[in-house]
Design an enzyme around this catalytic site. Structure first.
Site, PDB file in Angstrom:
ATOM      1  N   ARG A   1       0.836  -1.196   0.000  1.00 52.22           N
ATOM      2  CA  ARG A   1       0.000   0.000   0.000  1.00 52.22           C
ATOM      3  C   ARG A   1       0.868   1.241   0.000  1.00 52.22           C
ATOM      4  NH1 ARG A   1      -5.394   0.089   2.172  1.00 52.22           N
ATOM      5  NH2 ARG A   1      -5.195  -2.181   2.069  1.00 52.22           N
TER       6      ARG A   1
ATOM      7  N   ASP B   1     -17.180   0.142   0.983  1.00 46.87           N
ATOM      8  CA  ASP B   1     -15.906   0.849   0.844  1.00 46.87           C
ATOM      9  C   ASP B   1     -15.432   0.755  -0.604  1.00 46.87           C
ATOM     10  OD1 ASP B   1     -15.113  -1.820   0.815  1.00 46.87           O
ATOM     11  OD2 ASP B   1     -13.375  -1.509   2.113  1.00 46.87           O
TER      12      ASP B   1
ATOM     13  N   ASP C   1     -15.256  -4.783  -0.281  1.00 48.92           N
ATOM     14  CA  ASP C   1     -15.173  -5.986   0.546  1.00 48.92           C
ATOM     15  C   ASP C   1     -15.738  -5.742   1.941  1.00 48.92           C
ATOM     16  OD1 ASP C   1     -13.106  -4.402   1.517  1.00 48.92           O
ATOM     17  OD2 ASP C   1     -11.582  -5.986   1.452  1.00 48.92           O
ATOM     18  N   ARG C   2     -16.136  -4.492   2.240  1.00 45.93           N
ATOM     19  CA  ARG C   2     -16.773  -4.170   3.517  1.00 45.93           C
ATOM     20  C   ARG C   2     -18.129  -3.532   3.261  1.00 45.93           C
ATOM     21  NH1 ARG C   2     -13.909  -0.319   7.042  1.00 45.93           N
ATOM     22  NH2 ARG C   2     -13.028   0.593   5.154  1.00 45.93           N
TER      23      ARG C   2
ATOM     24  N   LYS D   1      -3.258  -6.621  -3.121  1.00 45.25           N
ATOM     25  CA  LYS D   1      -3.640  -7.691  -2.202  1.00 45.25           C
ATOM     26  C   LYS D   1      -3.392  -9.016  -2.905  1.00 45.25           C
ATOM     27  CE  LYS D   1      -7.264  -5.069   0.192  1.00 45.25           C
ATOM     28  NZ  LYS D   1      -8.699  -5.047   0.612  1.00 45.25           N
TER      29      LYS D   1
ATOM     30  N   HIS E   1     -15.721  -6.172   8.109  1.00 44.65           N
ATOM     31  CA  HIS E   1     -15.311  -7.339   7.321  1.00 44.65           C
ATOM     32  C   HIS E   1     -16.055  -8.557   7.853  1.00 44.65           C
ATOM     33  CE1 HIS E   1     -11.983  -5.751   4.911  1.00 44.65           C
ATOM     34  NE2 HIS E   1     -11.653  -5.017   5.953  1.00 44.65           N
TER      35      HIS E   1
ATOM     36  N   ASP F   1     -13.213  -0.889  -2.410  1.00 45.41           N
ATOM     37  CA  ASP F   1     -13.093  -2.154  -3.137  1.00 45.41           C
ATOM     38  C   ASP F   1     -14.235  -3.109  -2.806  1.00 45.41           C
ATOM     39  OD1 ASP F   1     -12.124  -2.546  -0.547  1.00 45.41           O
ATOM     40  OD2 ASP F   1     -10.650  -4.037  -1.149  1.00 45.41           O
TER      41      ASP F   1
ATOM     42  N   SER G   1      -8.319  -0.039  -1.405  1.00 42.53           N
ATOM     43  CA  SER G   1      -9.473  -0.191  -0.527  1.00 42.53           C
ATOM     44  C   SER G   1     -10.122   1.152  -0.216  1.00 42.53           C
ATOM     45  CB  SER G   1      -9.044  -0.929   0.746  1.00 42.53           C
ATOM     46  OG  SER G   1     -10.153  -1.209   1.563  1.00 42.53           O
ATOM     47  N   HIS G   2     -10.144   1.525   1.058  1.00 45.41           N
ATOM     48  CA  HIS G   2     -10.813   2.746   1.508  1.00 45.41           C
ATOM     49  C   HIS G   2      -9.898   3.964   1.506  1.00 45.41           C
ATOM     50  CE1 HIS G   2      -8.706   1.113   4.979  1.00 45.41           C
ATOM     51  NE2 HIS G   2      -8.644   2.354   5.425  1.00 45.41           N
TER      52      HIS G   2
END
Length: 458
Positions: A20, A246, A250-251, A114, A333, A248, A104-105
């Site tokens: 990241r 978020d 995933d949340r 990832k 998550h 991507d 992500s966020h």
């Protein structure tokens, strides 16, 4: 950028669970290509599926990674635009290692990588990421015995269909406001909800435009400020529920029909109850920040709660060890055994919709049974010395009547009437406080007492 592959830069962007950093200052196509080569060489994979989010730099980074991976001898399957859980699906569905380009966020200037092995098994510092980092620093080795190929495979419809087999939605018609935050839920939500059809859900879309500059608000629903637009829209539309994803996707966070944000602990308890109804006696994972209402409910339903550290690598490893059916985290998550133990914001959302559609009560009433303790939410404070402050708090509470402490992750202090955890950030000089109590005055008292100790030490 100059000196992209300096050891300092590589070590700065390779984190505990992923890569990241700021693009292109820290993460550019040279780094991505080198990481592709190292990933294949370290993990010994012969095929890898690659997806990317909507950030402007993501397609180029994904392409460079694919070139590096093929140079090392692996075949690459490009799935194009994807949410992170869509990438996990592809890894499981195709039986291949997987790599997702997303931050992500994080704000627009960031990007990241990832990585997982086949069937969405995570790659972290202790499971190959450190070796990949070190090989990137060392420089390229000789290429593979062959040059791999690059092909394309669209898995979006298969992903949507699979999720709906795991959490079918049937019953009364729901009005659902979905805030994609200009992130990847704007890509996946139409595919998933389109399969449900208008007879099942009326979707009110918000910010479905795929735009990695995030023109409306940050795609970070753990921040209450990013939920304001969704809360207002739920009330204006008279909707049954609001969903916030978020960047991507995933949340997922929920907003009830009153415009009130739902704690991820409450959603964890709801999904745990649903999974235990299907799989009686199973194990359910919860991290140590999650409300203790979760383990209490799991025990009441005949399941086995297991407490773990914060972080997806710990959750997934513990799920594998215990064959847990489900795991939930305070950060939004949610992990599912039937989804290769991977996290999926969309699958969590479908569970919530399915539970709501099966009733004739509003969401707030449905969830009331799972909301046993007032929670502080996560409160961050800047401190100079995390360890010193945590030690002082531990000394202040040790020996008090009815109090126990542990150091599983930061400091947890437990009492029959209240509990709190204080953890240091891995990347910033922050302490994170989460507190709960038997009632609001109790929670407020312990929250304020601990905060005064934290902030008085600054």
């Amino acid at each position: 950028m100059a000196d992209t592959l300096s050891a300092d830069n590589v070590h700065a962007v390779f984190k505990a669970y992923d890569v990241r950093g700021i693009a292109p200052d820290q993460i550019d196509e040279t780094l991505a290509r080198a990481t592709g080569r190292a990933y294949v060489q370290v993990l010994g994979v012969d095929s890898v599926v690659v997806g990317h989010d909507m950030r402007p730099s993501s397609p180029g980074l994904a392409g460079a990674f694919a070139e590096g991976a093929t140079e090392a001898g692996a075949d690459v399957v490009m799935i194009g635009l994807a949410s992170t859980d869509q990438l996990y699906f592809a890894s499981g569905f195709l039986g291949q290692a997987g790599v997702m380009f997303t931050a992500s966020h994080n704000p627009a200037q960031y990007n990241g990588i990832k990585m997982c092995r086949a069937h969405a098994v995570p790659v972290g510092t202790d499971s190959g990421l450190a070796e990949i980092r070190d090989l990137v620093v060392a420089g390229p080795e000789a290429g593979g015995a062959r040059t791999g190929s690059i092909s394309s495979h669209d898995v979006l419809e298969a992903y949507a269909a699979h999720l709906l087999t795991l959490a079918p939605v049937a019953g009364r018609r729901l009005k659902v406001v979905v805030d994609a935050g200009s992130g990847m839920a704007g890509h996946t939500a139409p595919a998933v909800f389109g399969r449900l059809g208008d007879e099942a859900v009326e979707v009110v879309p918000m910010y479905f435009d795929l735009d990695g500059t995030f023109p409306h608000h940050d795609a970070n629903p753990i921040d209450p400020e990013t939920l304001v637009d969704l809360q207002a829209r739920v009330l204006a539309e008279g909707a049954d529920v609001g969903l916030a994803f978020d960047g991507d996707a995933d949340r997922c966070f929920l907003v009830d029909e009153r415009g009130v944000a739902v704690s991820p602990s409450t959603l964890t308890a709801l999904i745990a109850a649903r999974e235990l109804a299907k799989h009686p006696g199973s194990t359910v994972i919860h991290n140590l920040i999650t409300s203790r209402a979760v383990p209490q409910l799991v025990e009441e339903l005949g399941g086995h709660p297991v407490r773990t550290r914060v972080g997806h690598s710990y959750i997934k490893a513990t799920m594998a060890e215990t064959d847990a059916v489900f795991g939930g985290e305070h950060s939004g998550h949610f992990y599912f055994r039937d989804f290769w133990r991977a996290d999926s914001g969309m699958l969590a959302a479908l569970h919530a919709l399915a539970a709501l559609a099966e009733t004739d009560v509003p969401l707030s009433e449905l969830l009331a049974q799972y909301e046993r303790y007032p929670l502080s939410g996560e409160i961050n404070s800047t401190v100079a010395d995390q360890g010193e402050v945590i030690a002082a708090i531990e000394a202040a509470y040790a020996g008090r009547d009815g109090v126990s402490t542990d150091r599983l992750d930061g400091l947890s202090v437990l009492h029959a009437d209240w509990a709190f955890n204080v953890r240091g950030s891995n990347t910033e000089p922050l302490l994170r406080l989460n507190a709960e109590g038997k009632d609001l005055p109790t929670m407020t008292t312990v929250r304020d007492e601990v905060l005064s100790m934290i902030r008085g030490a600054r």
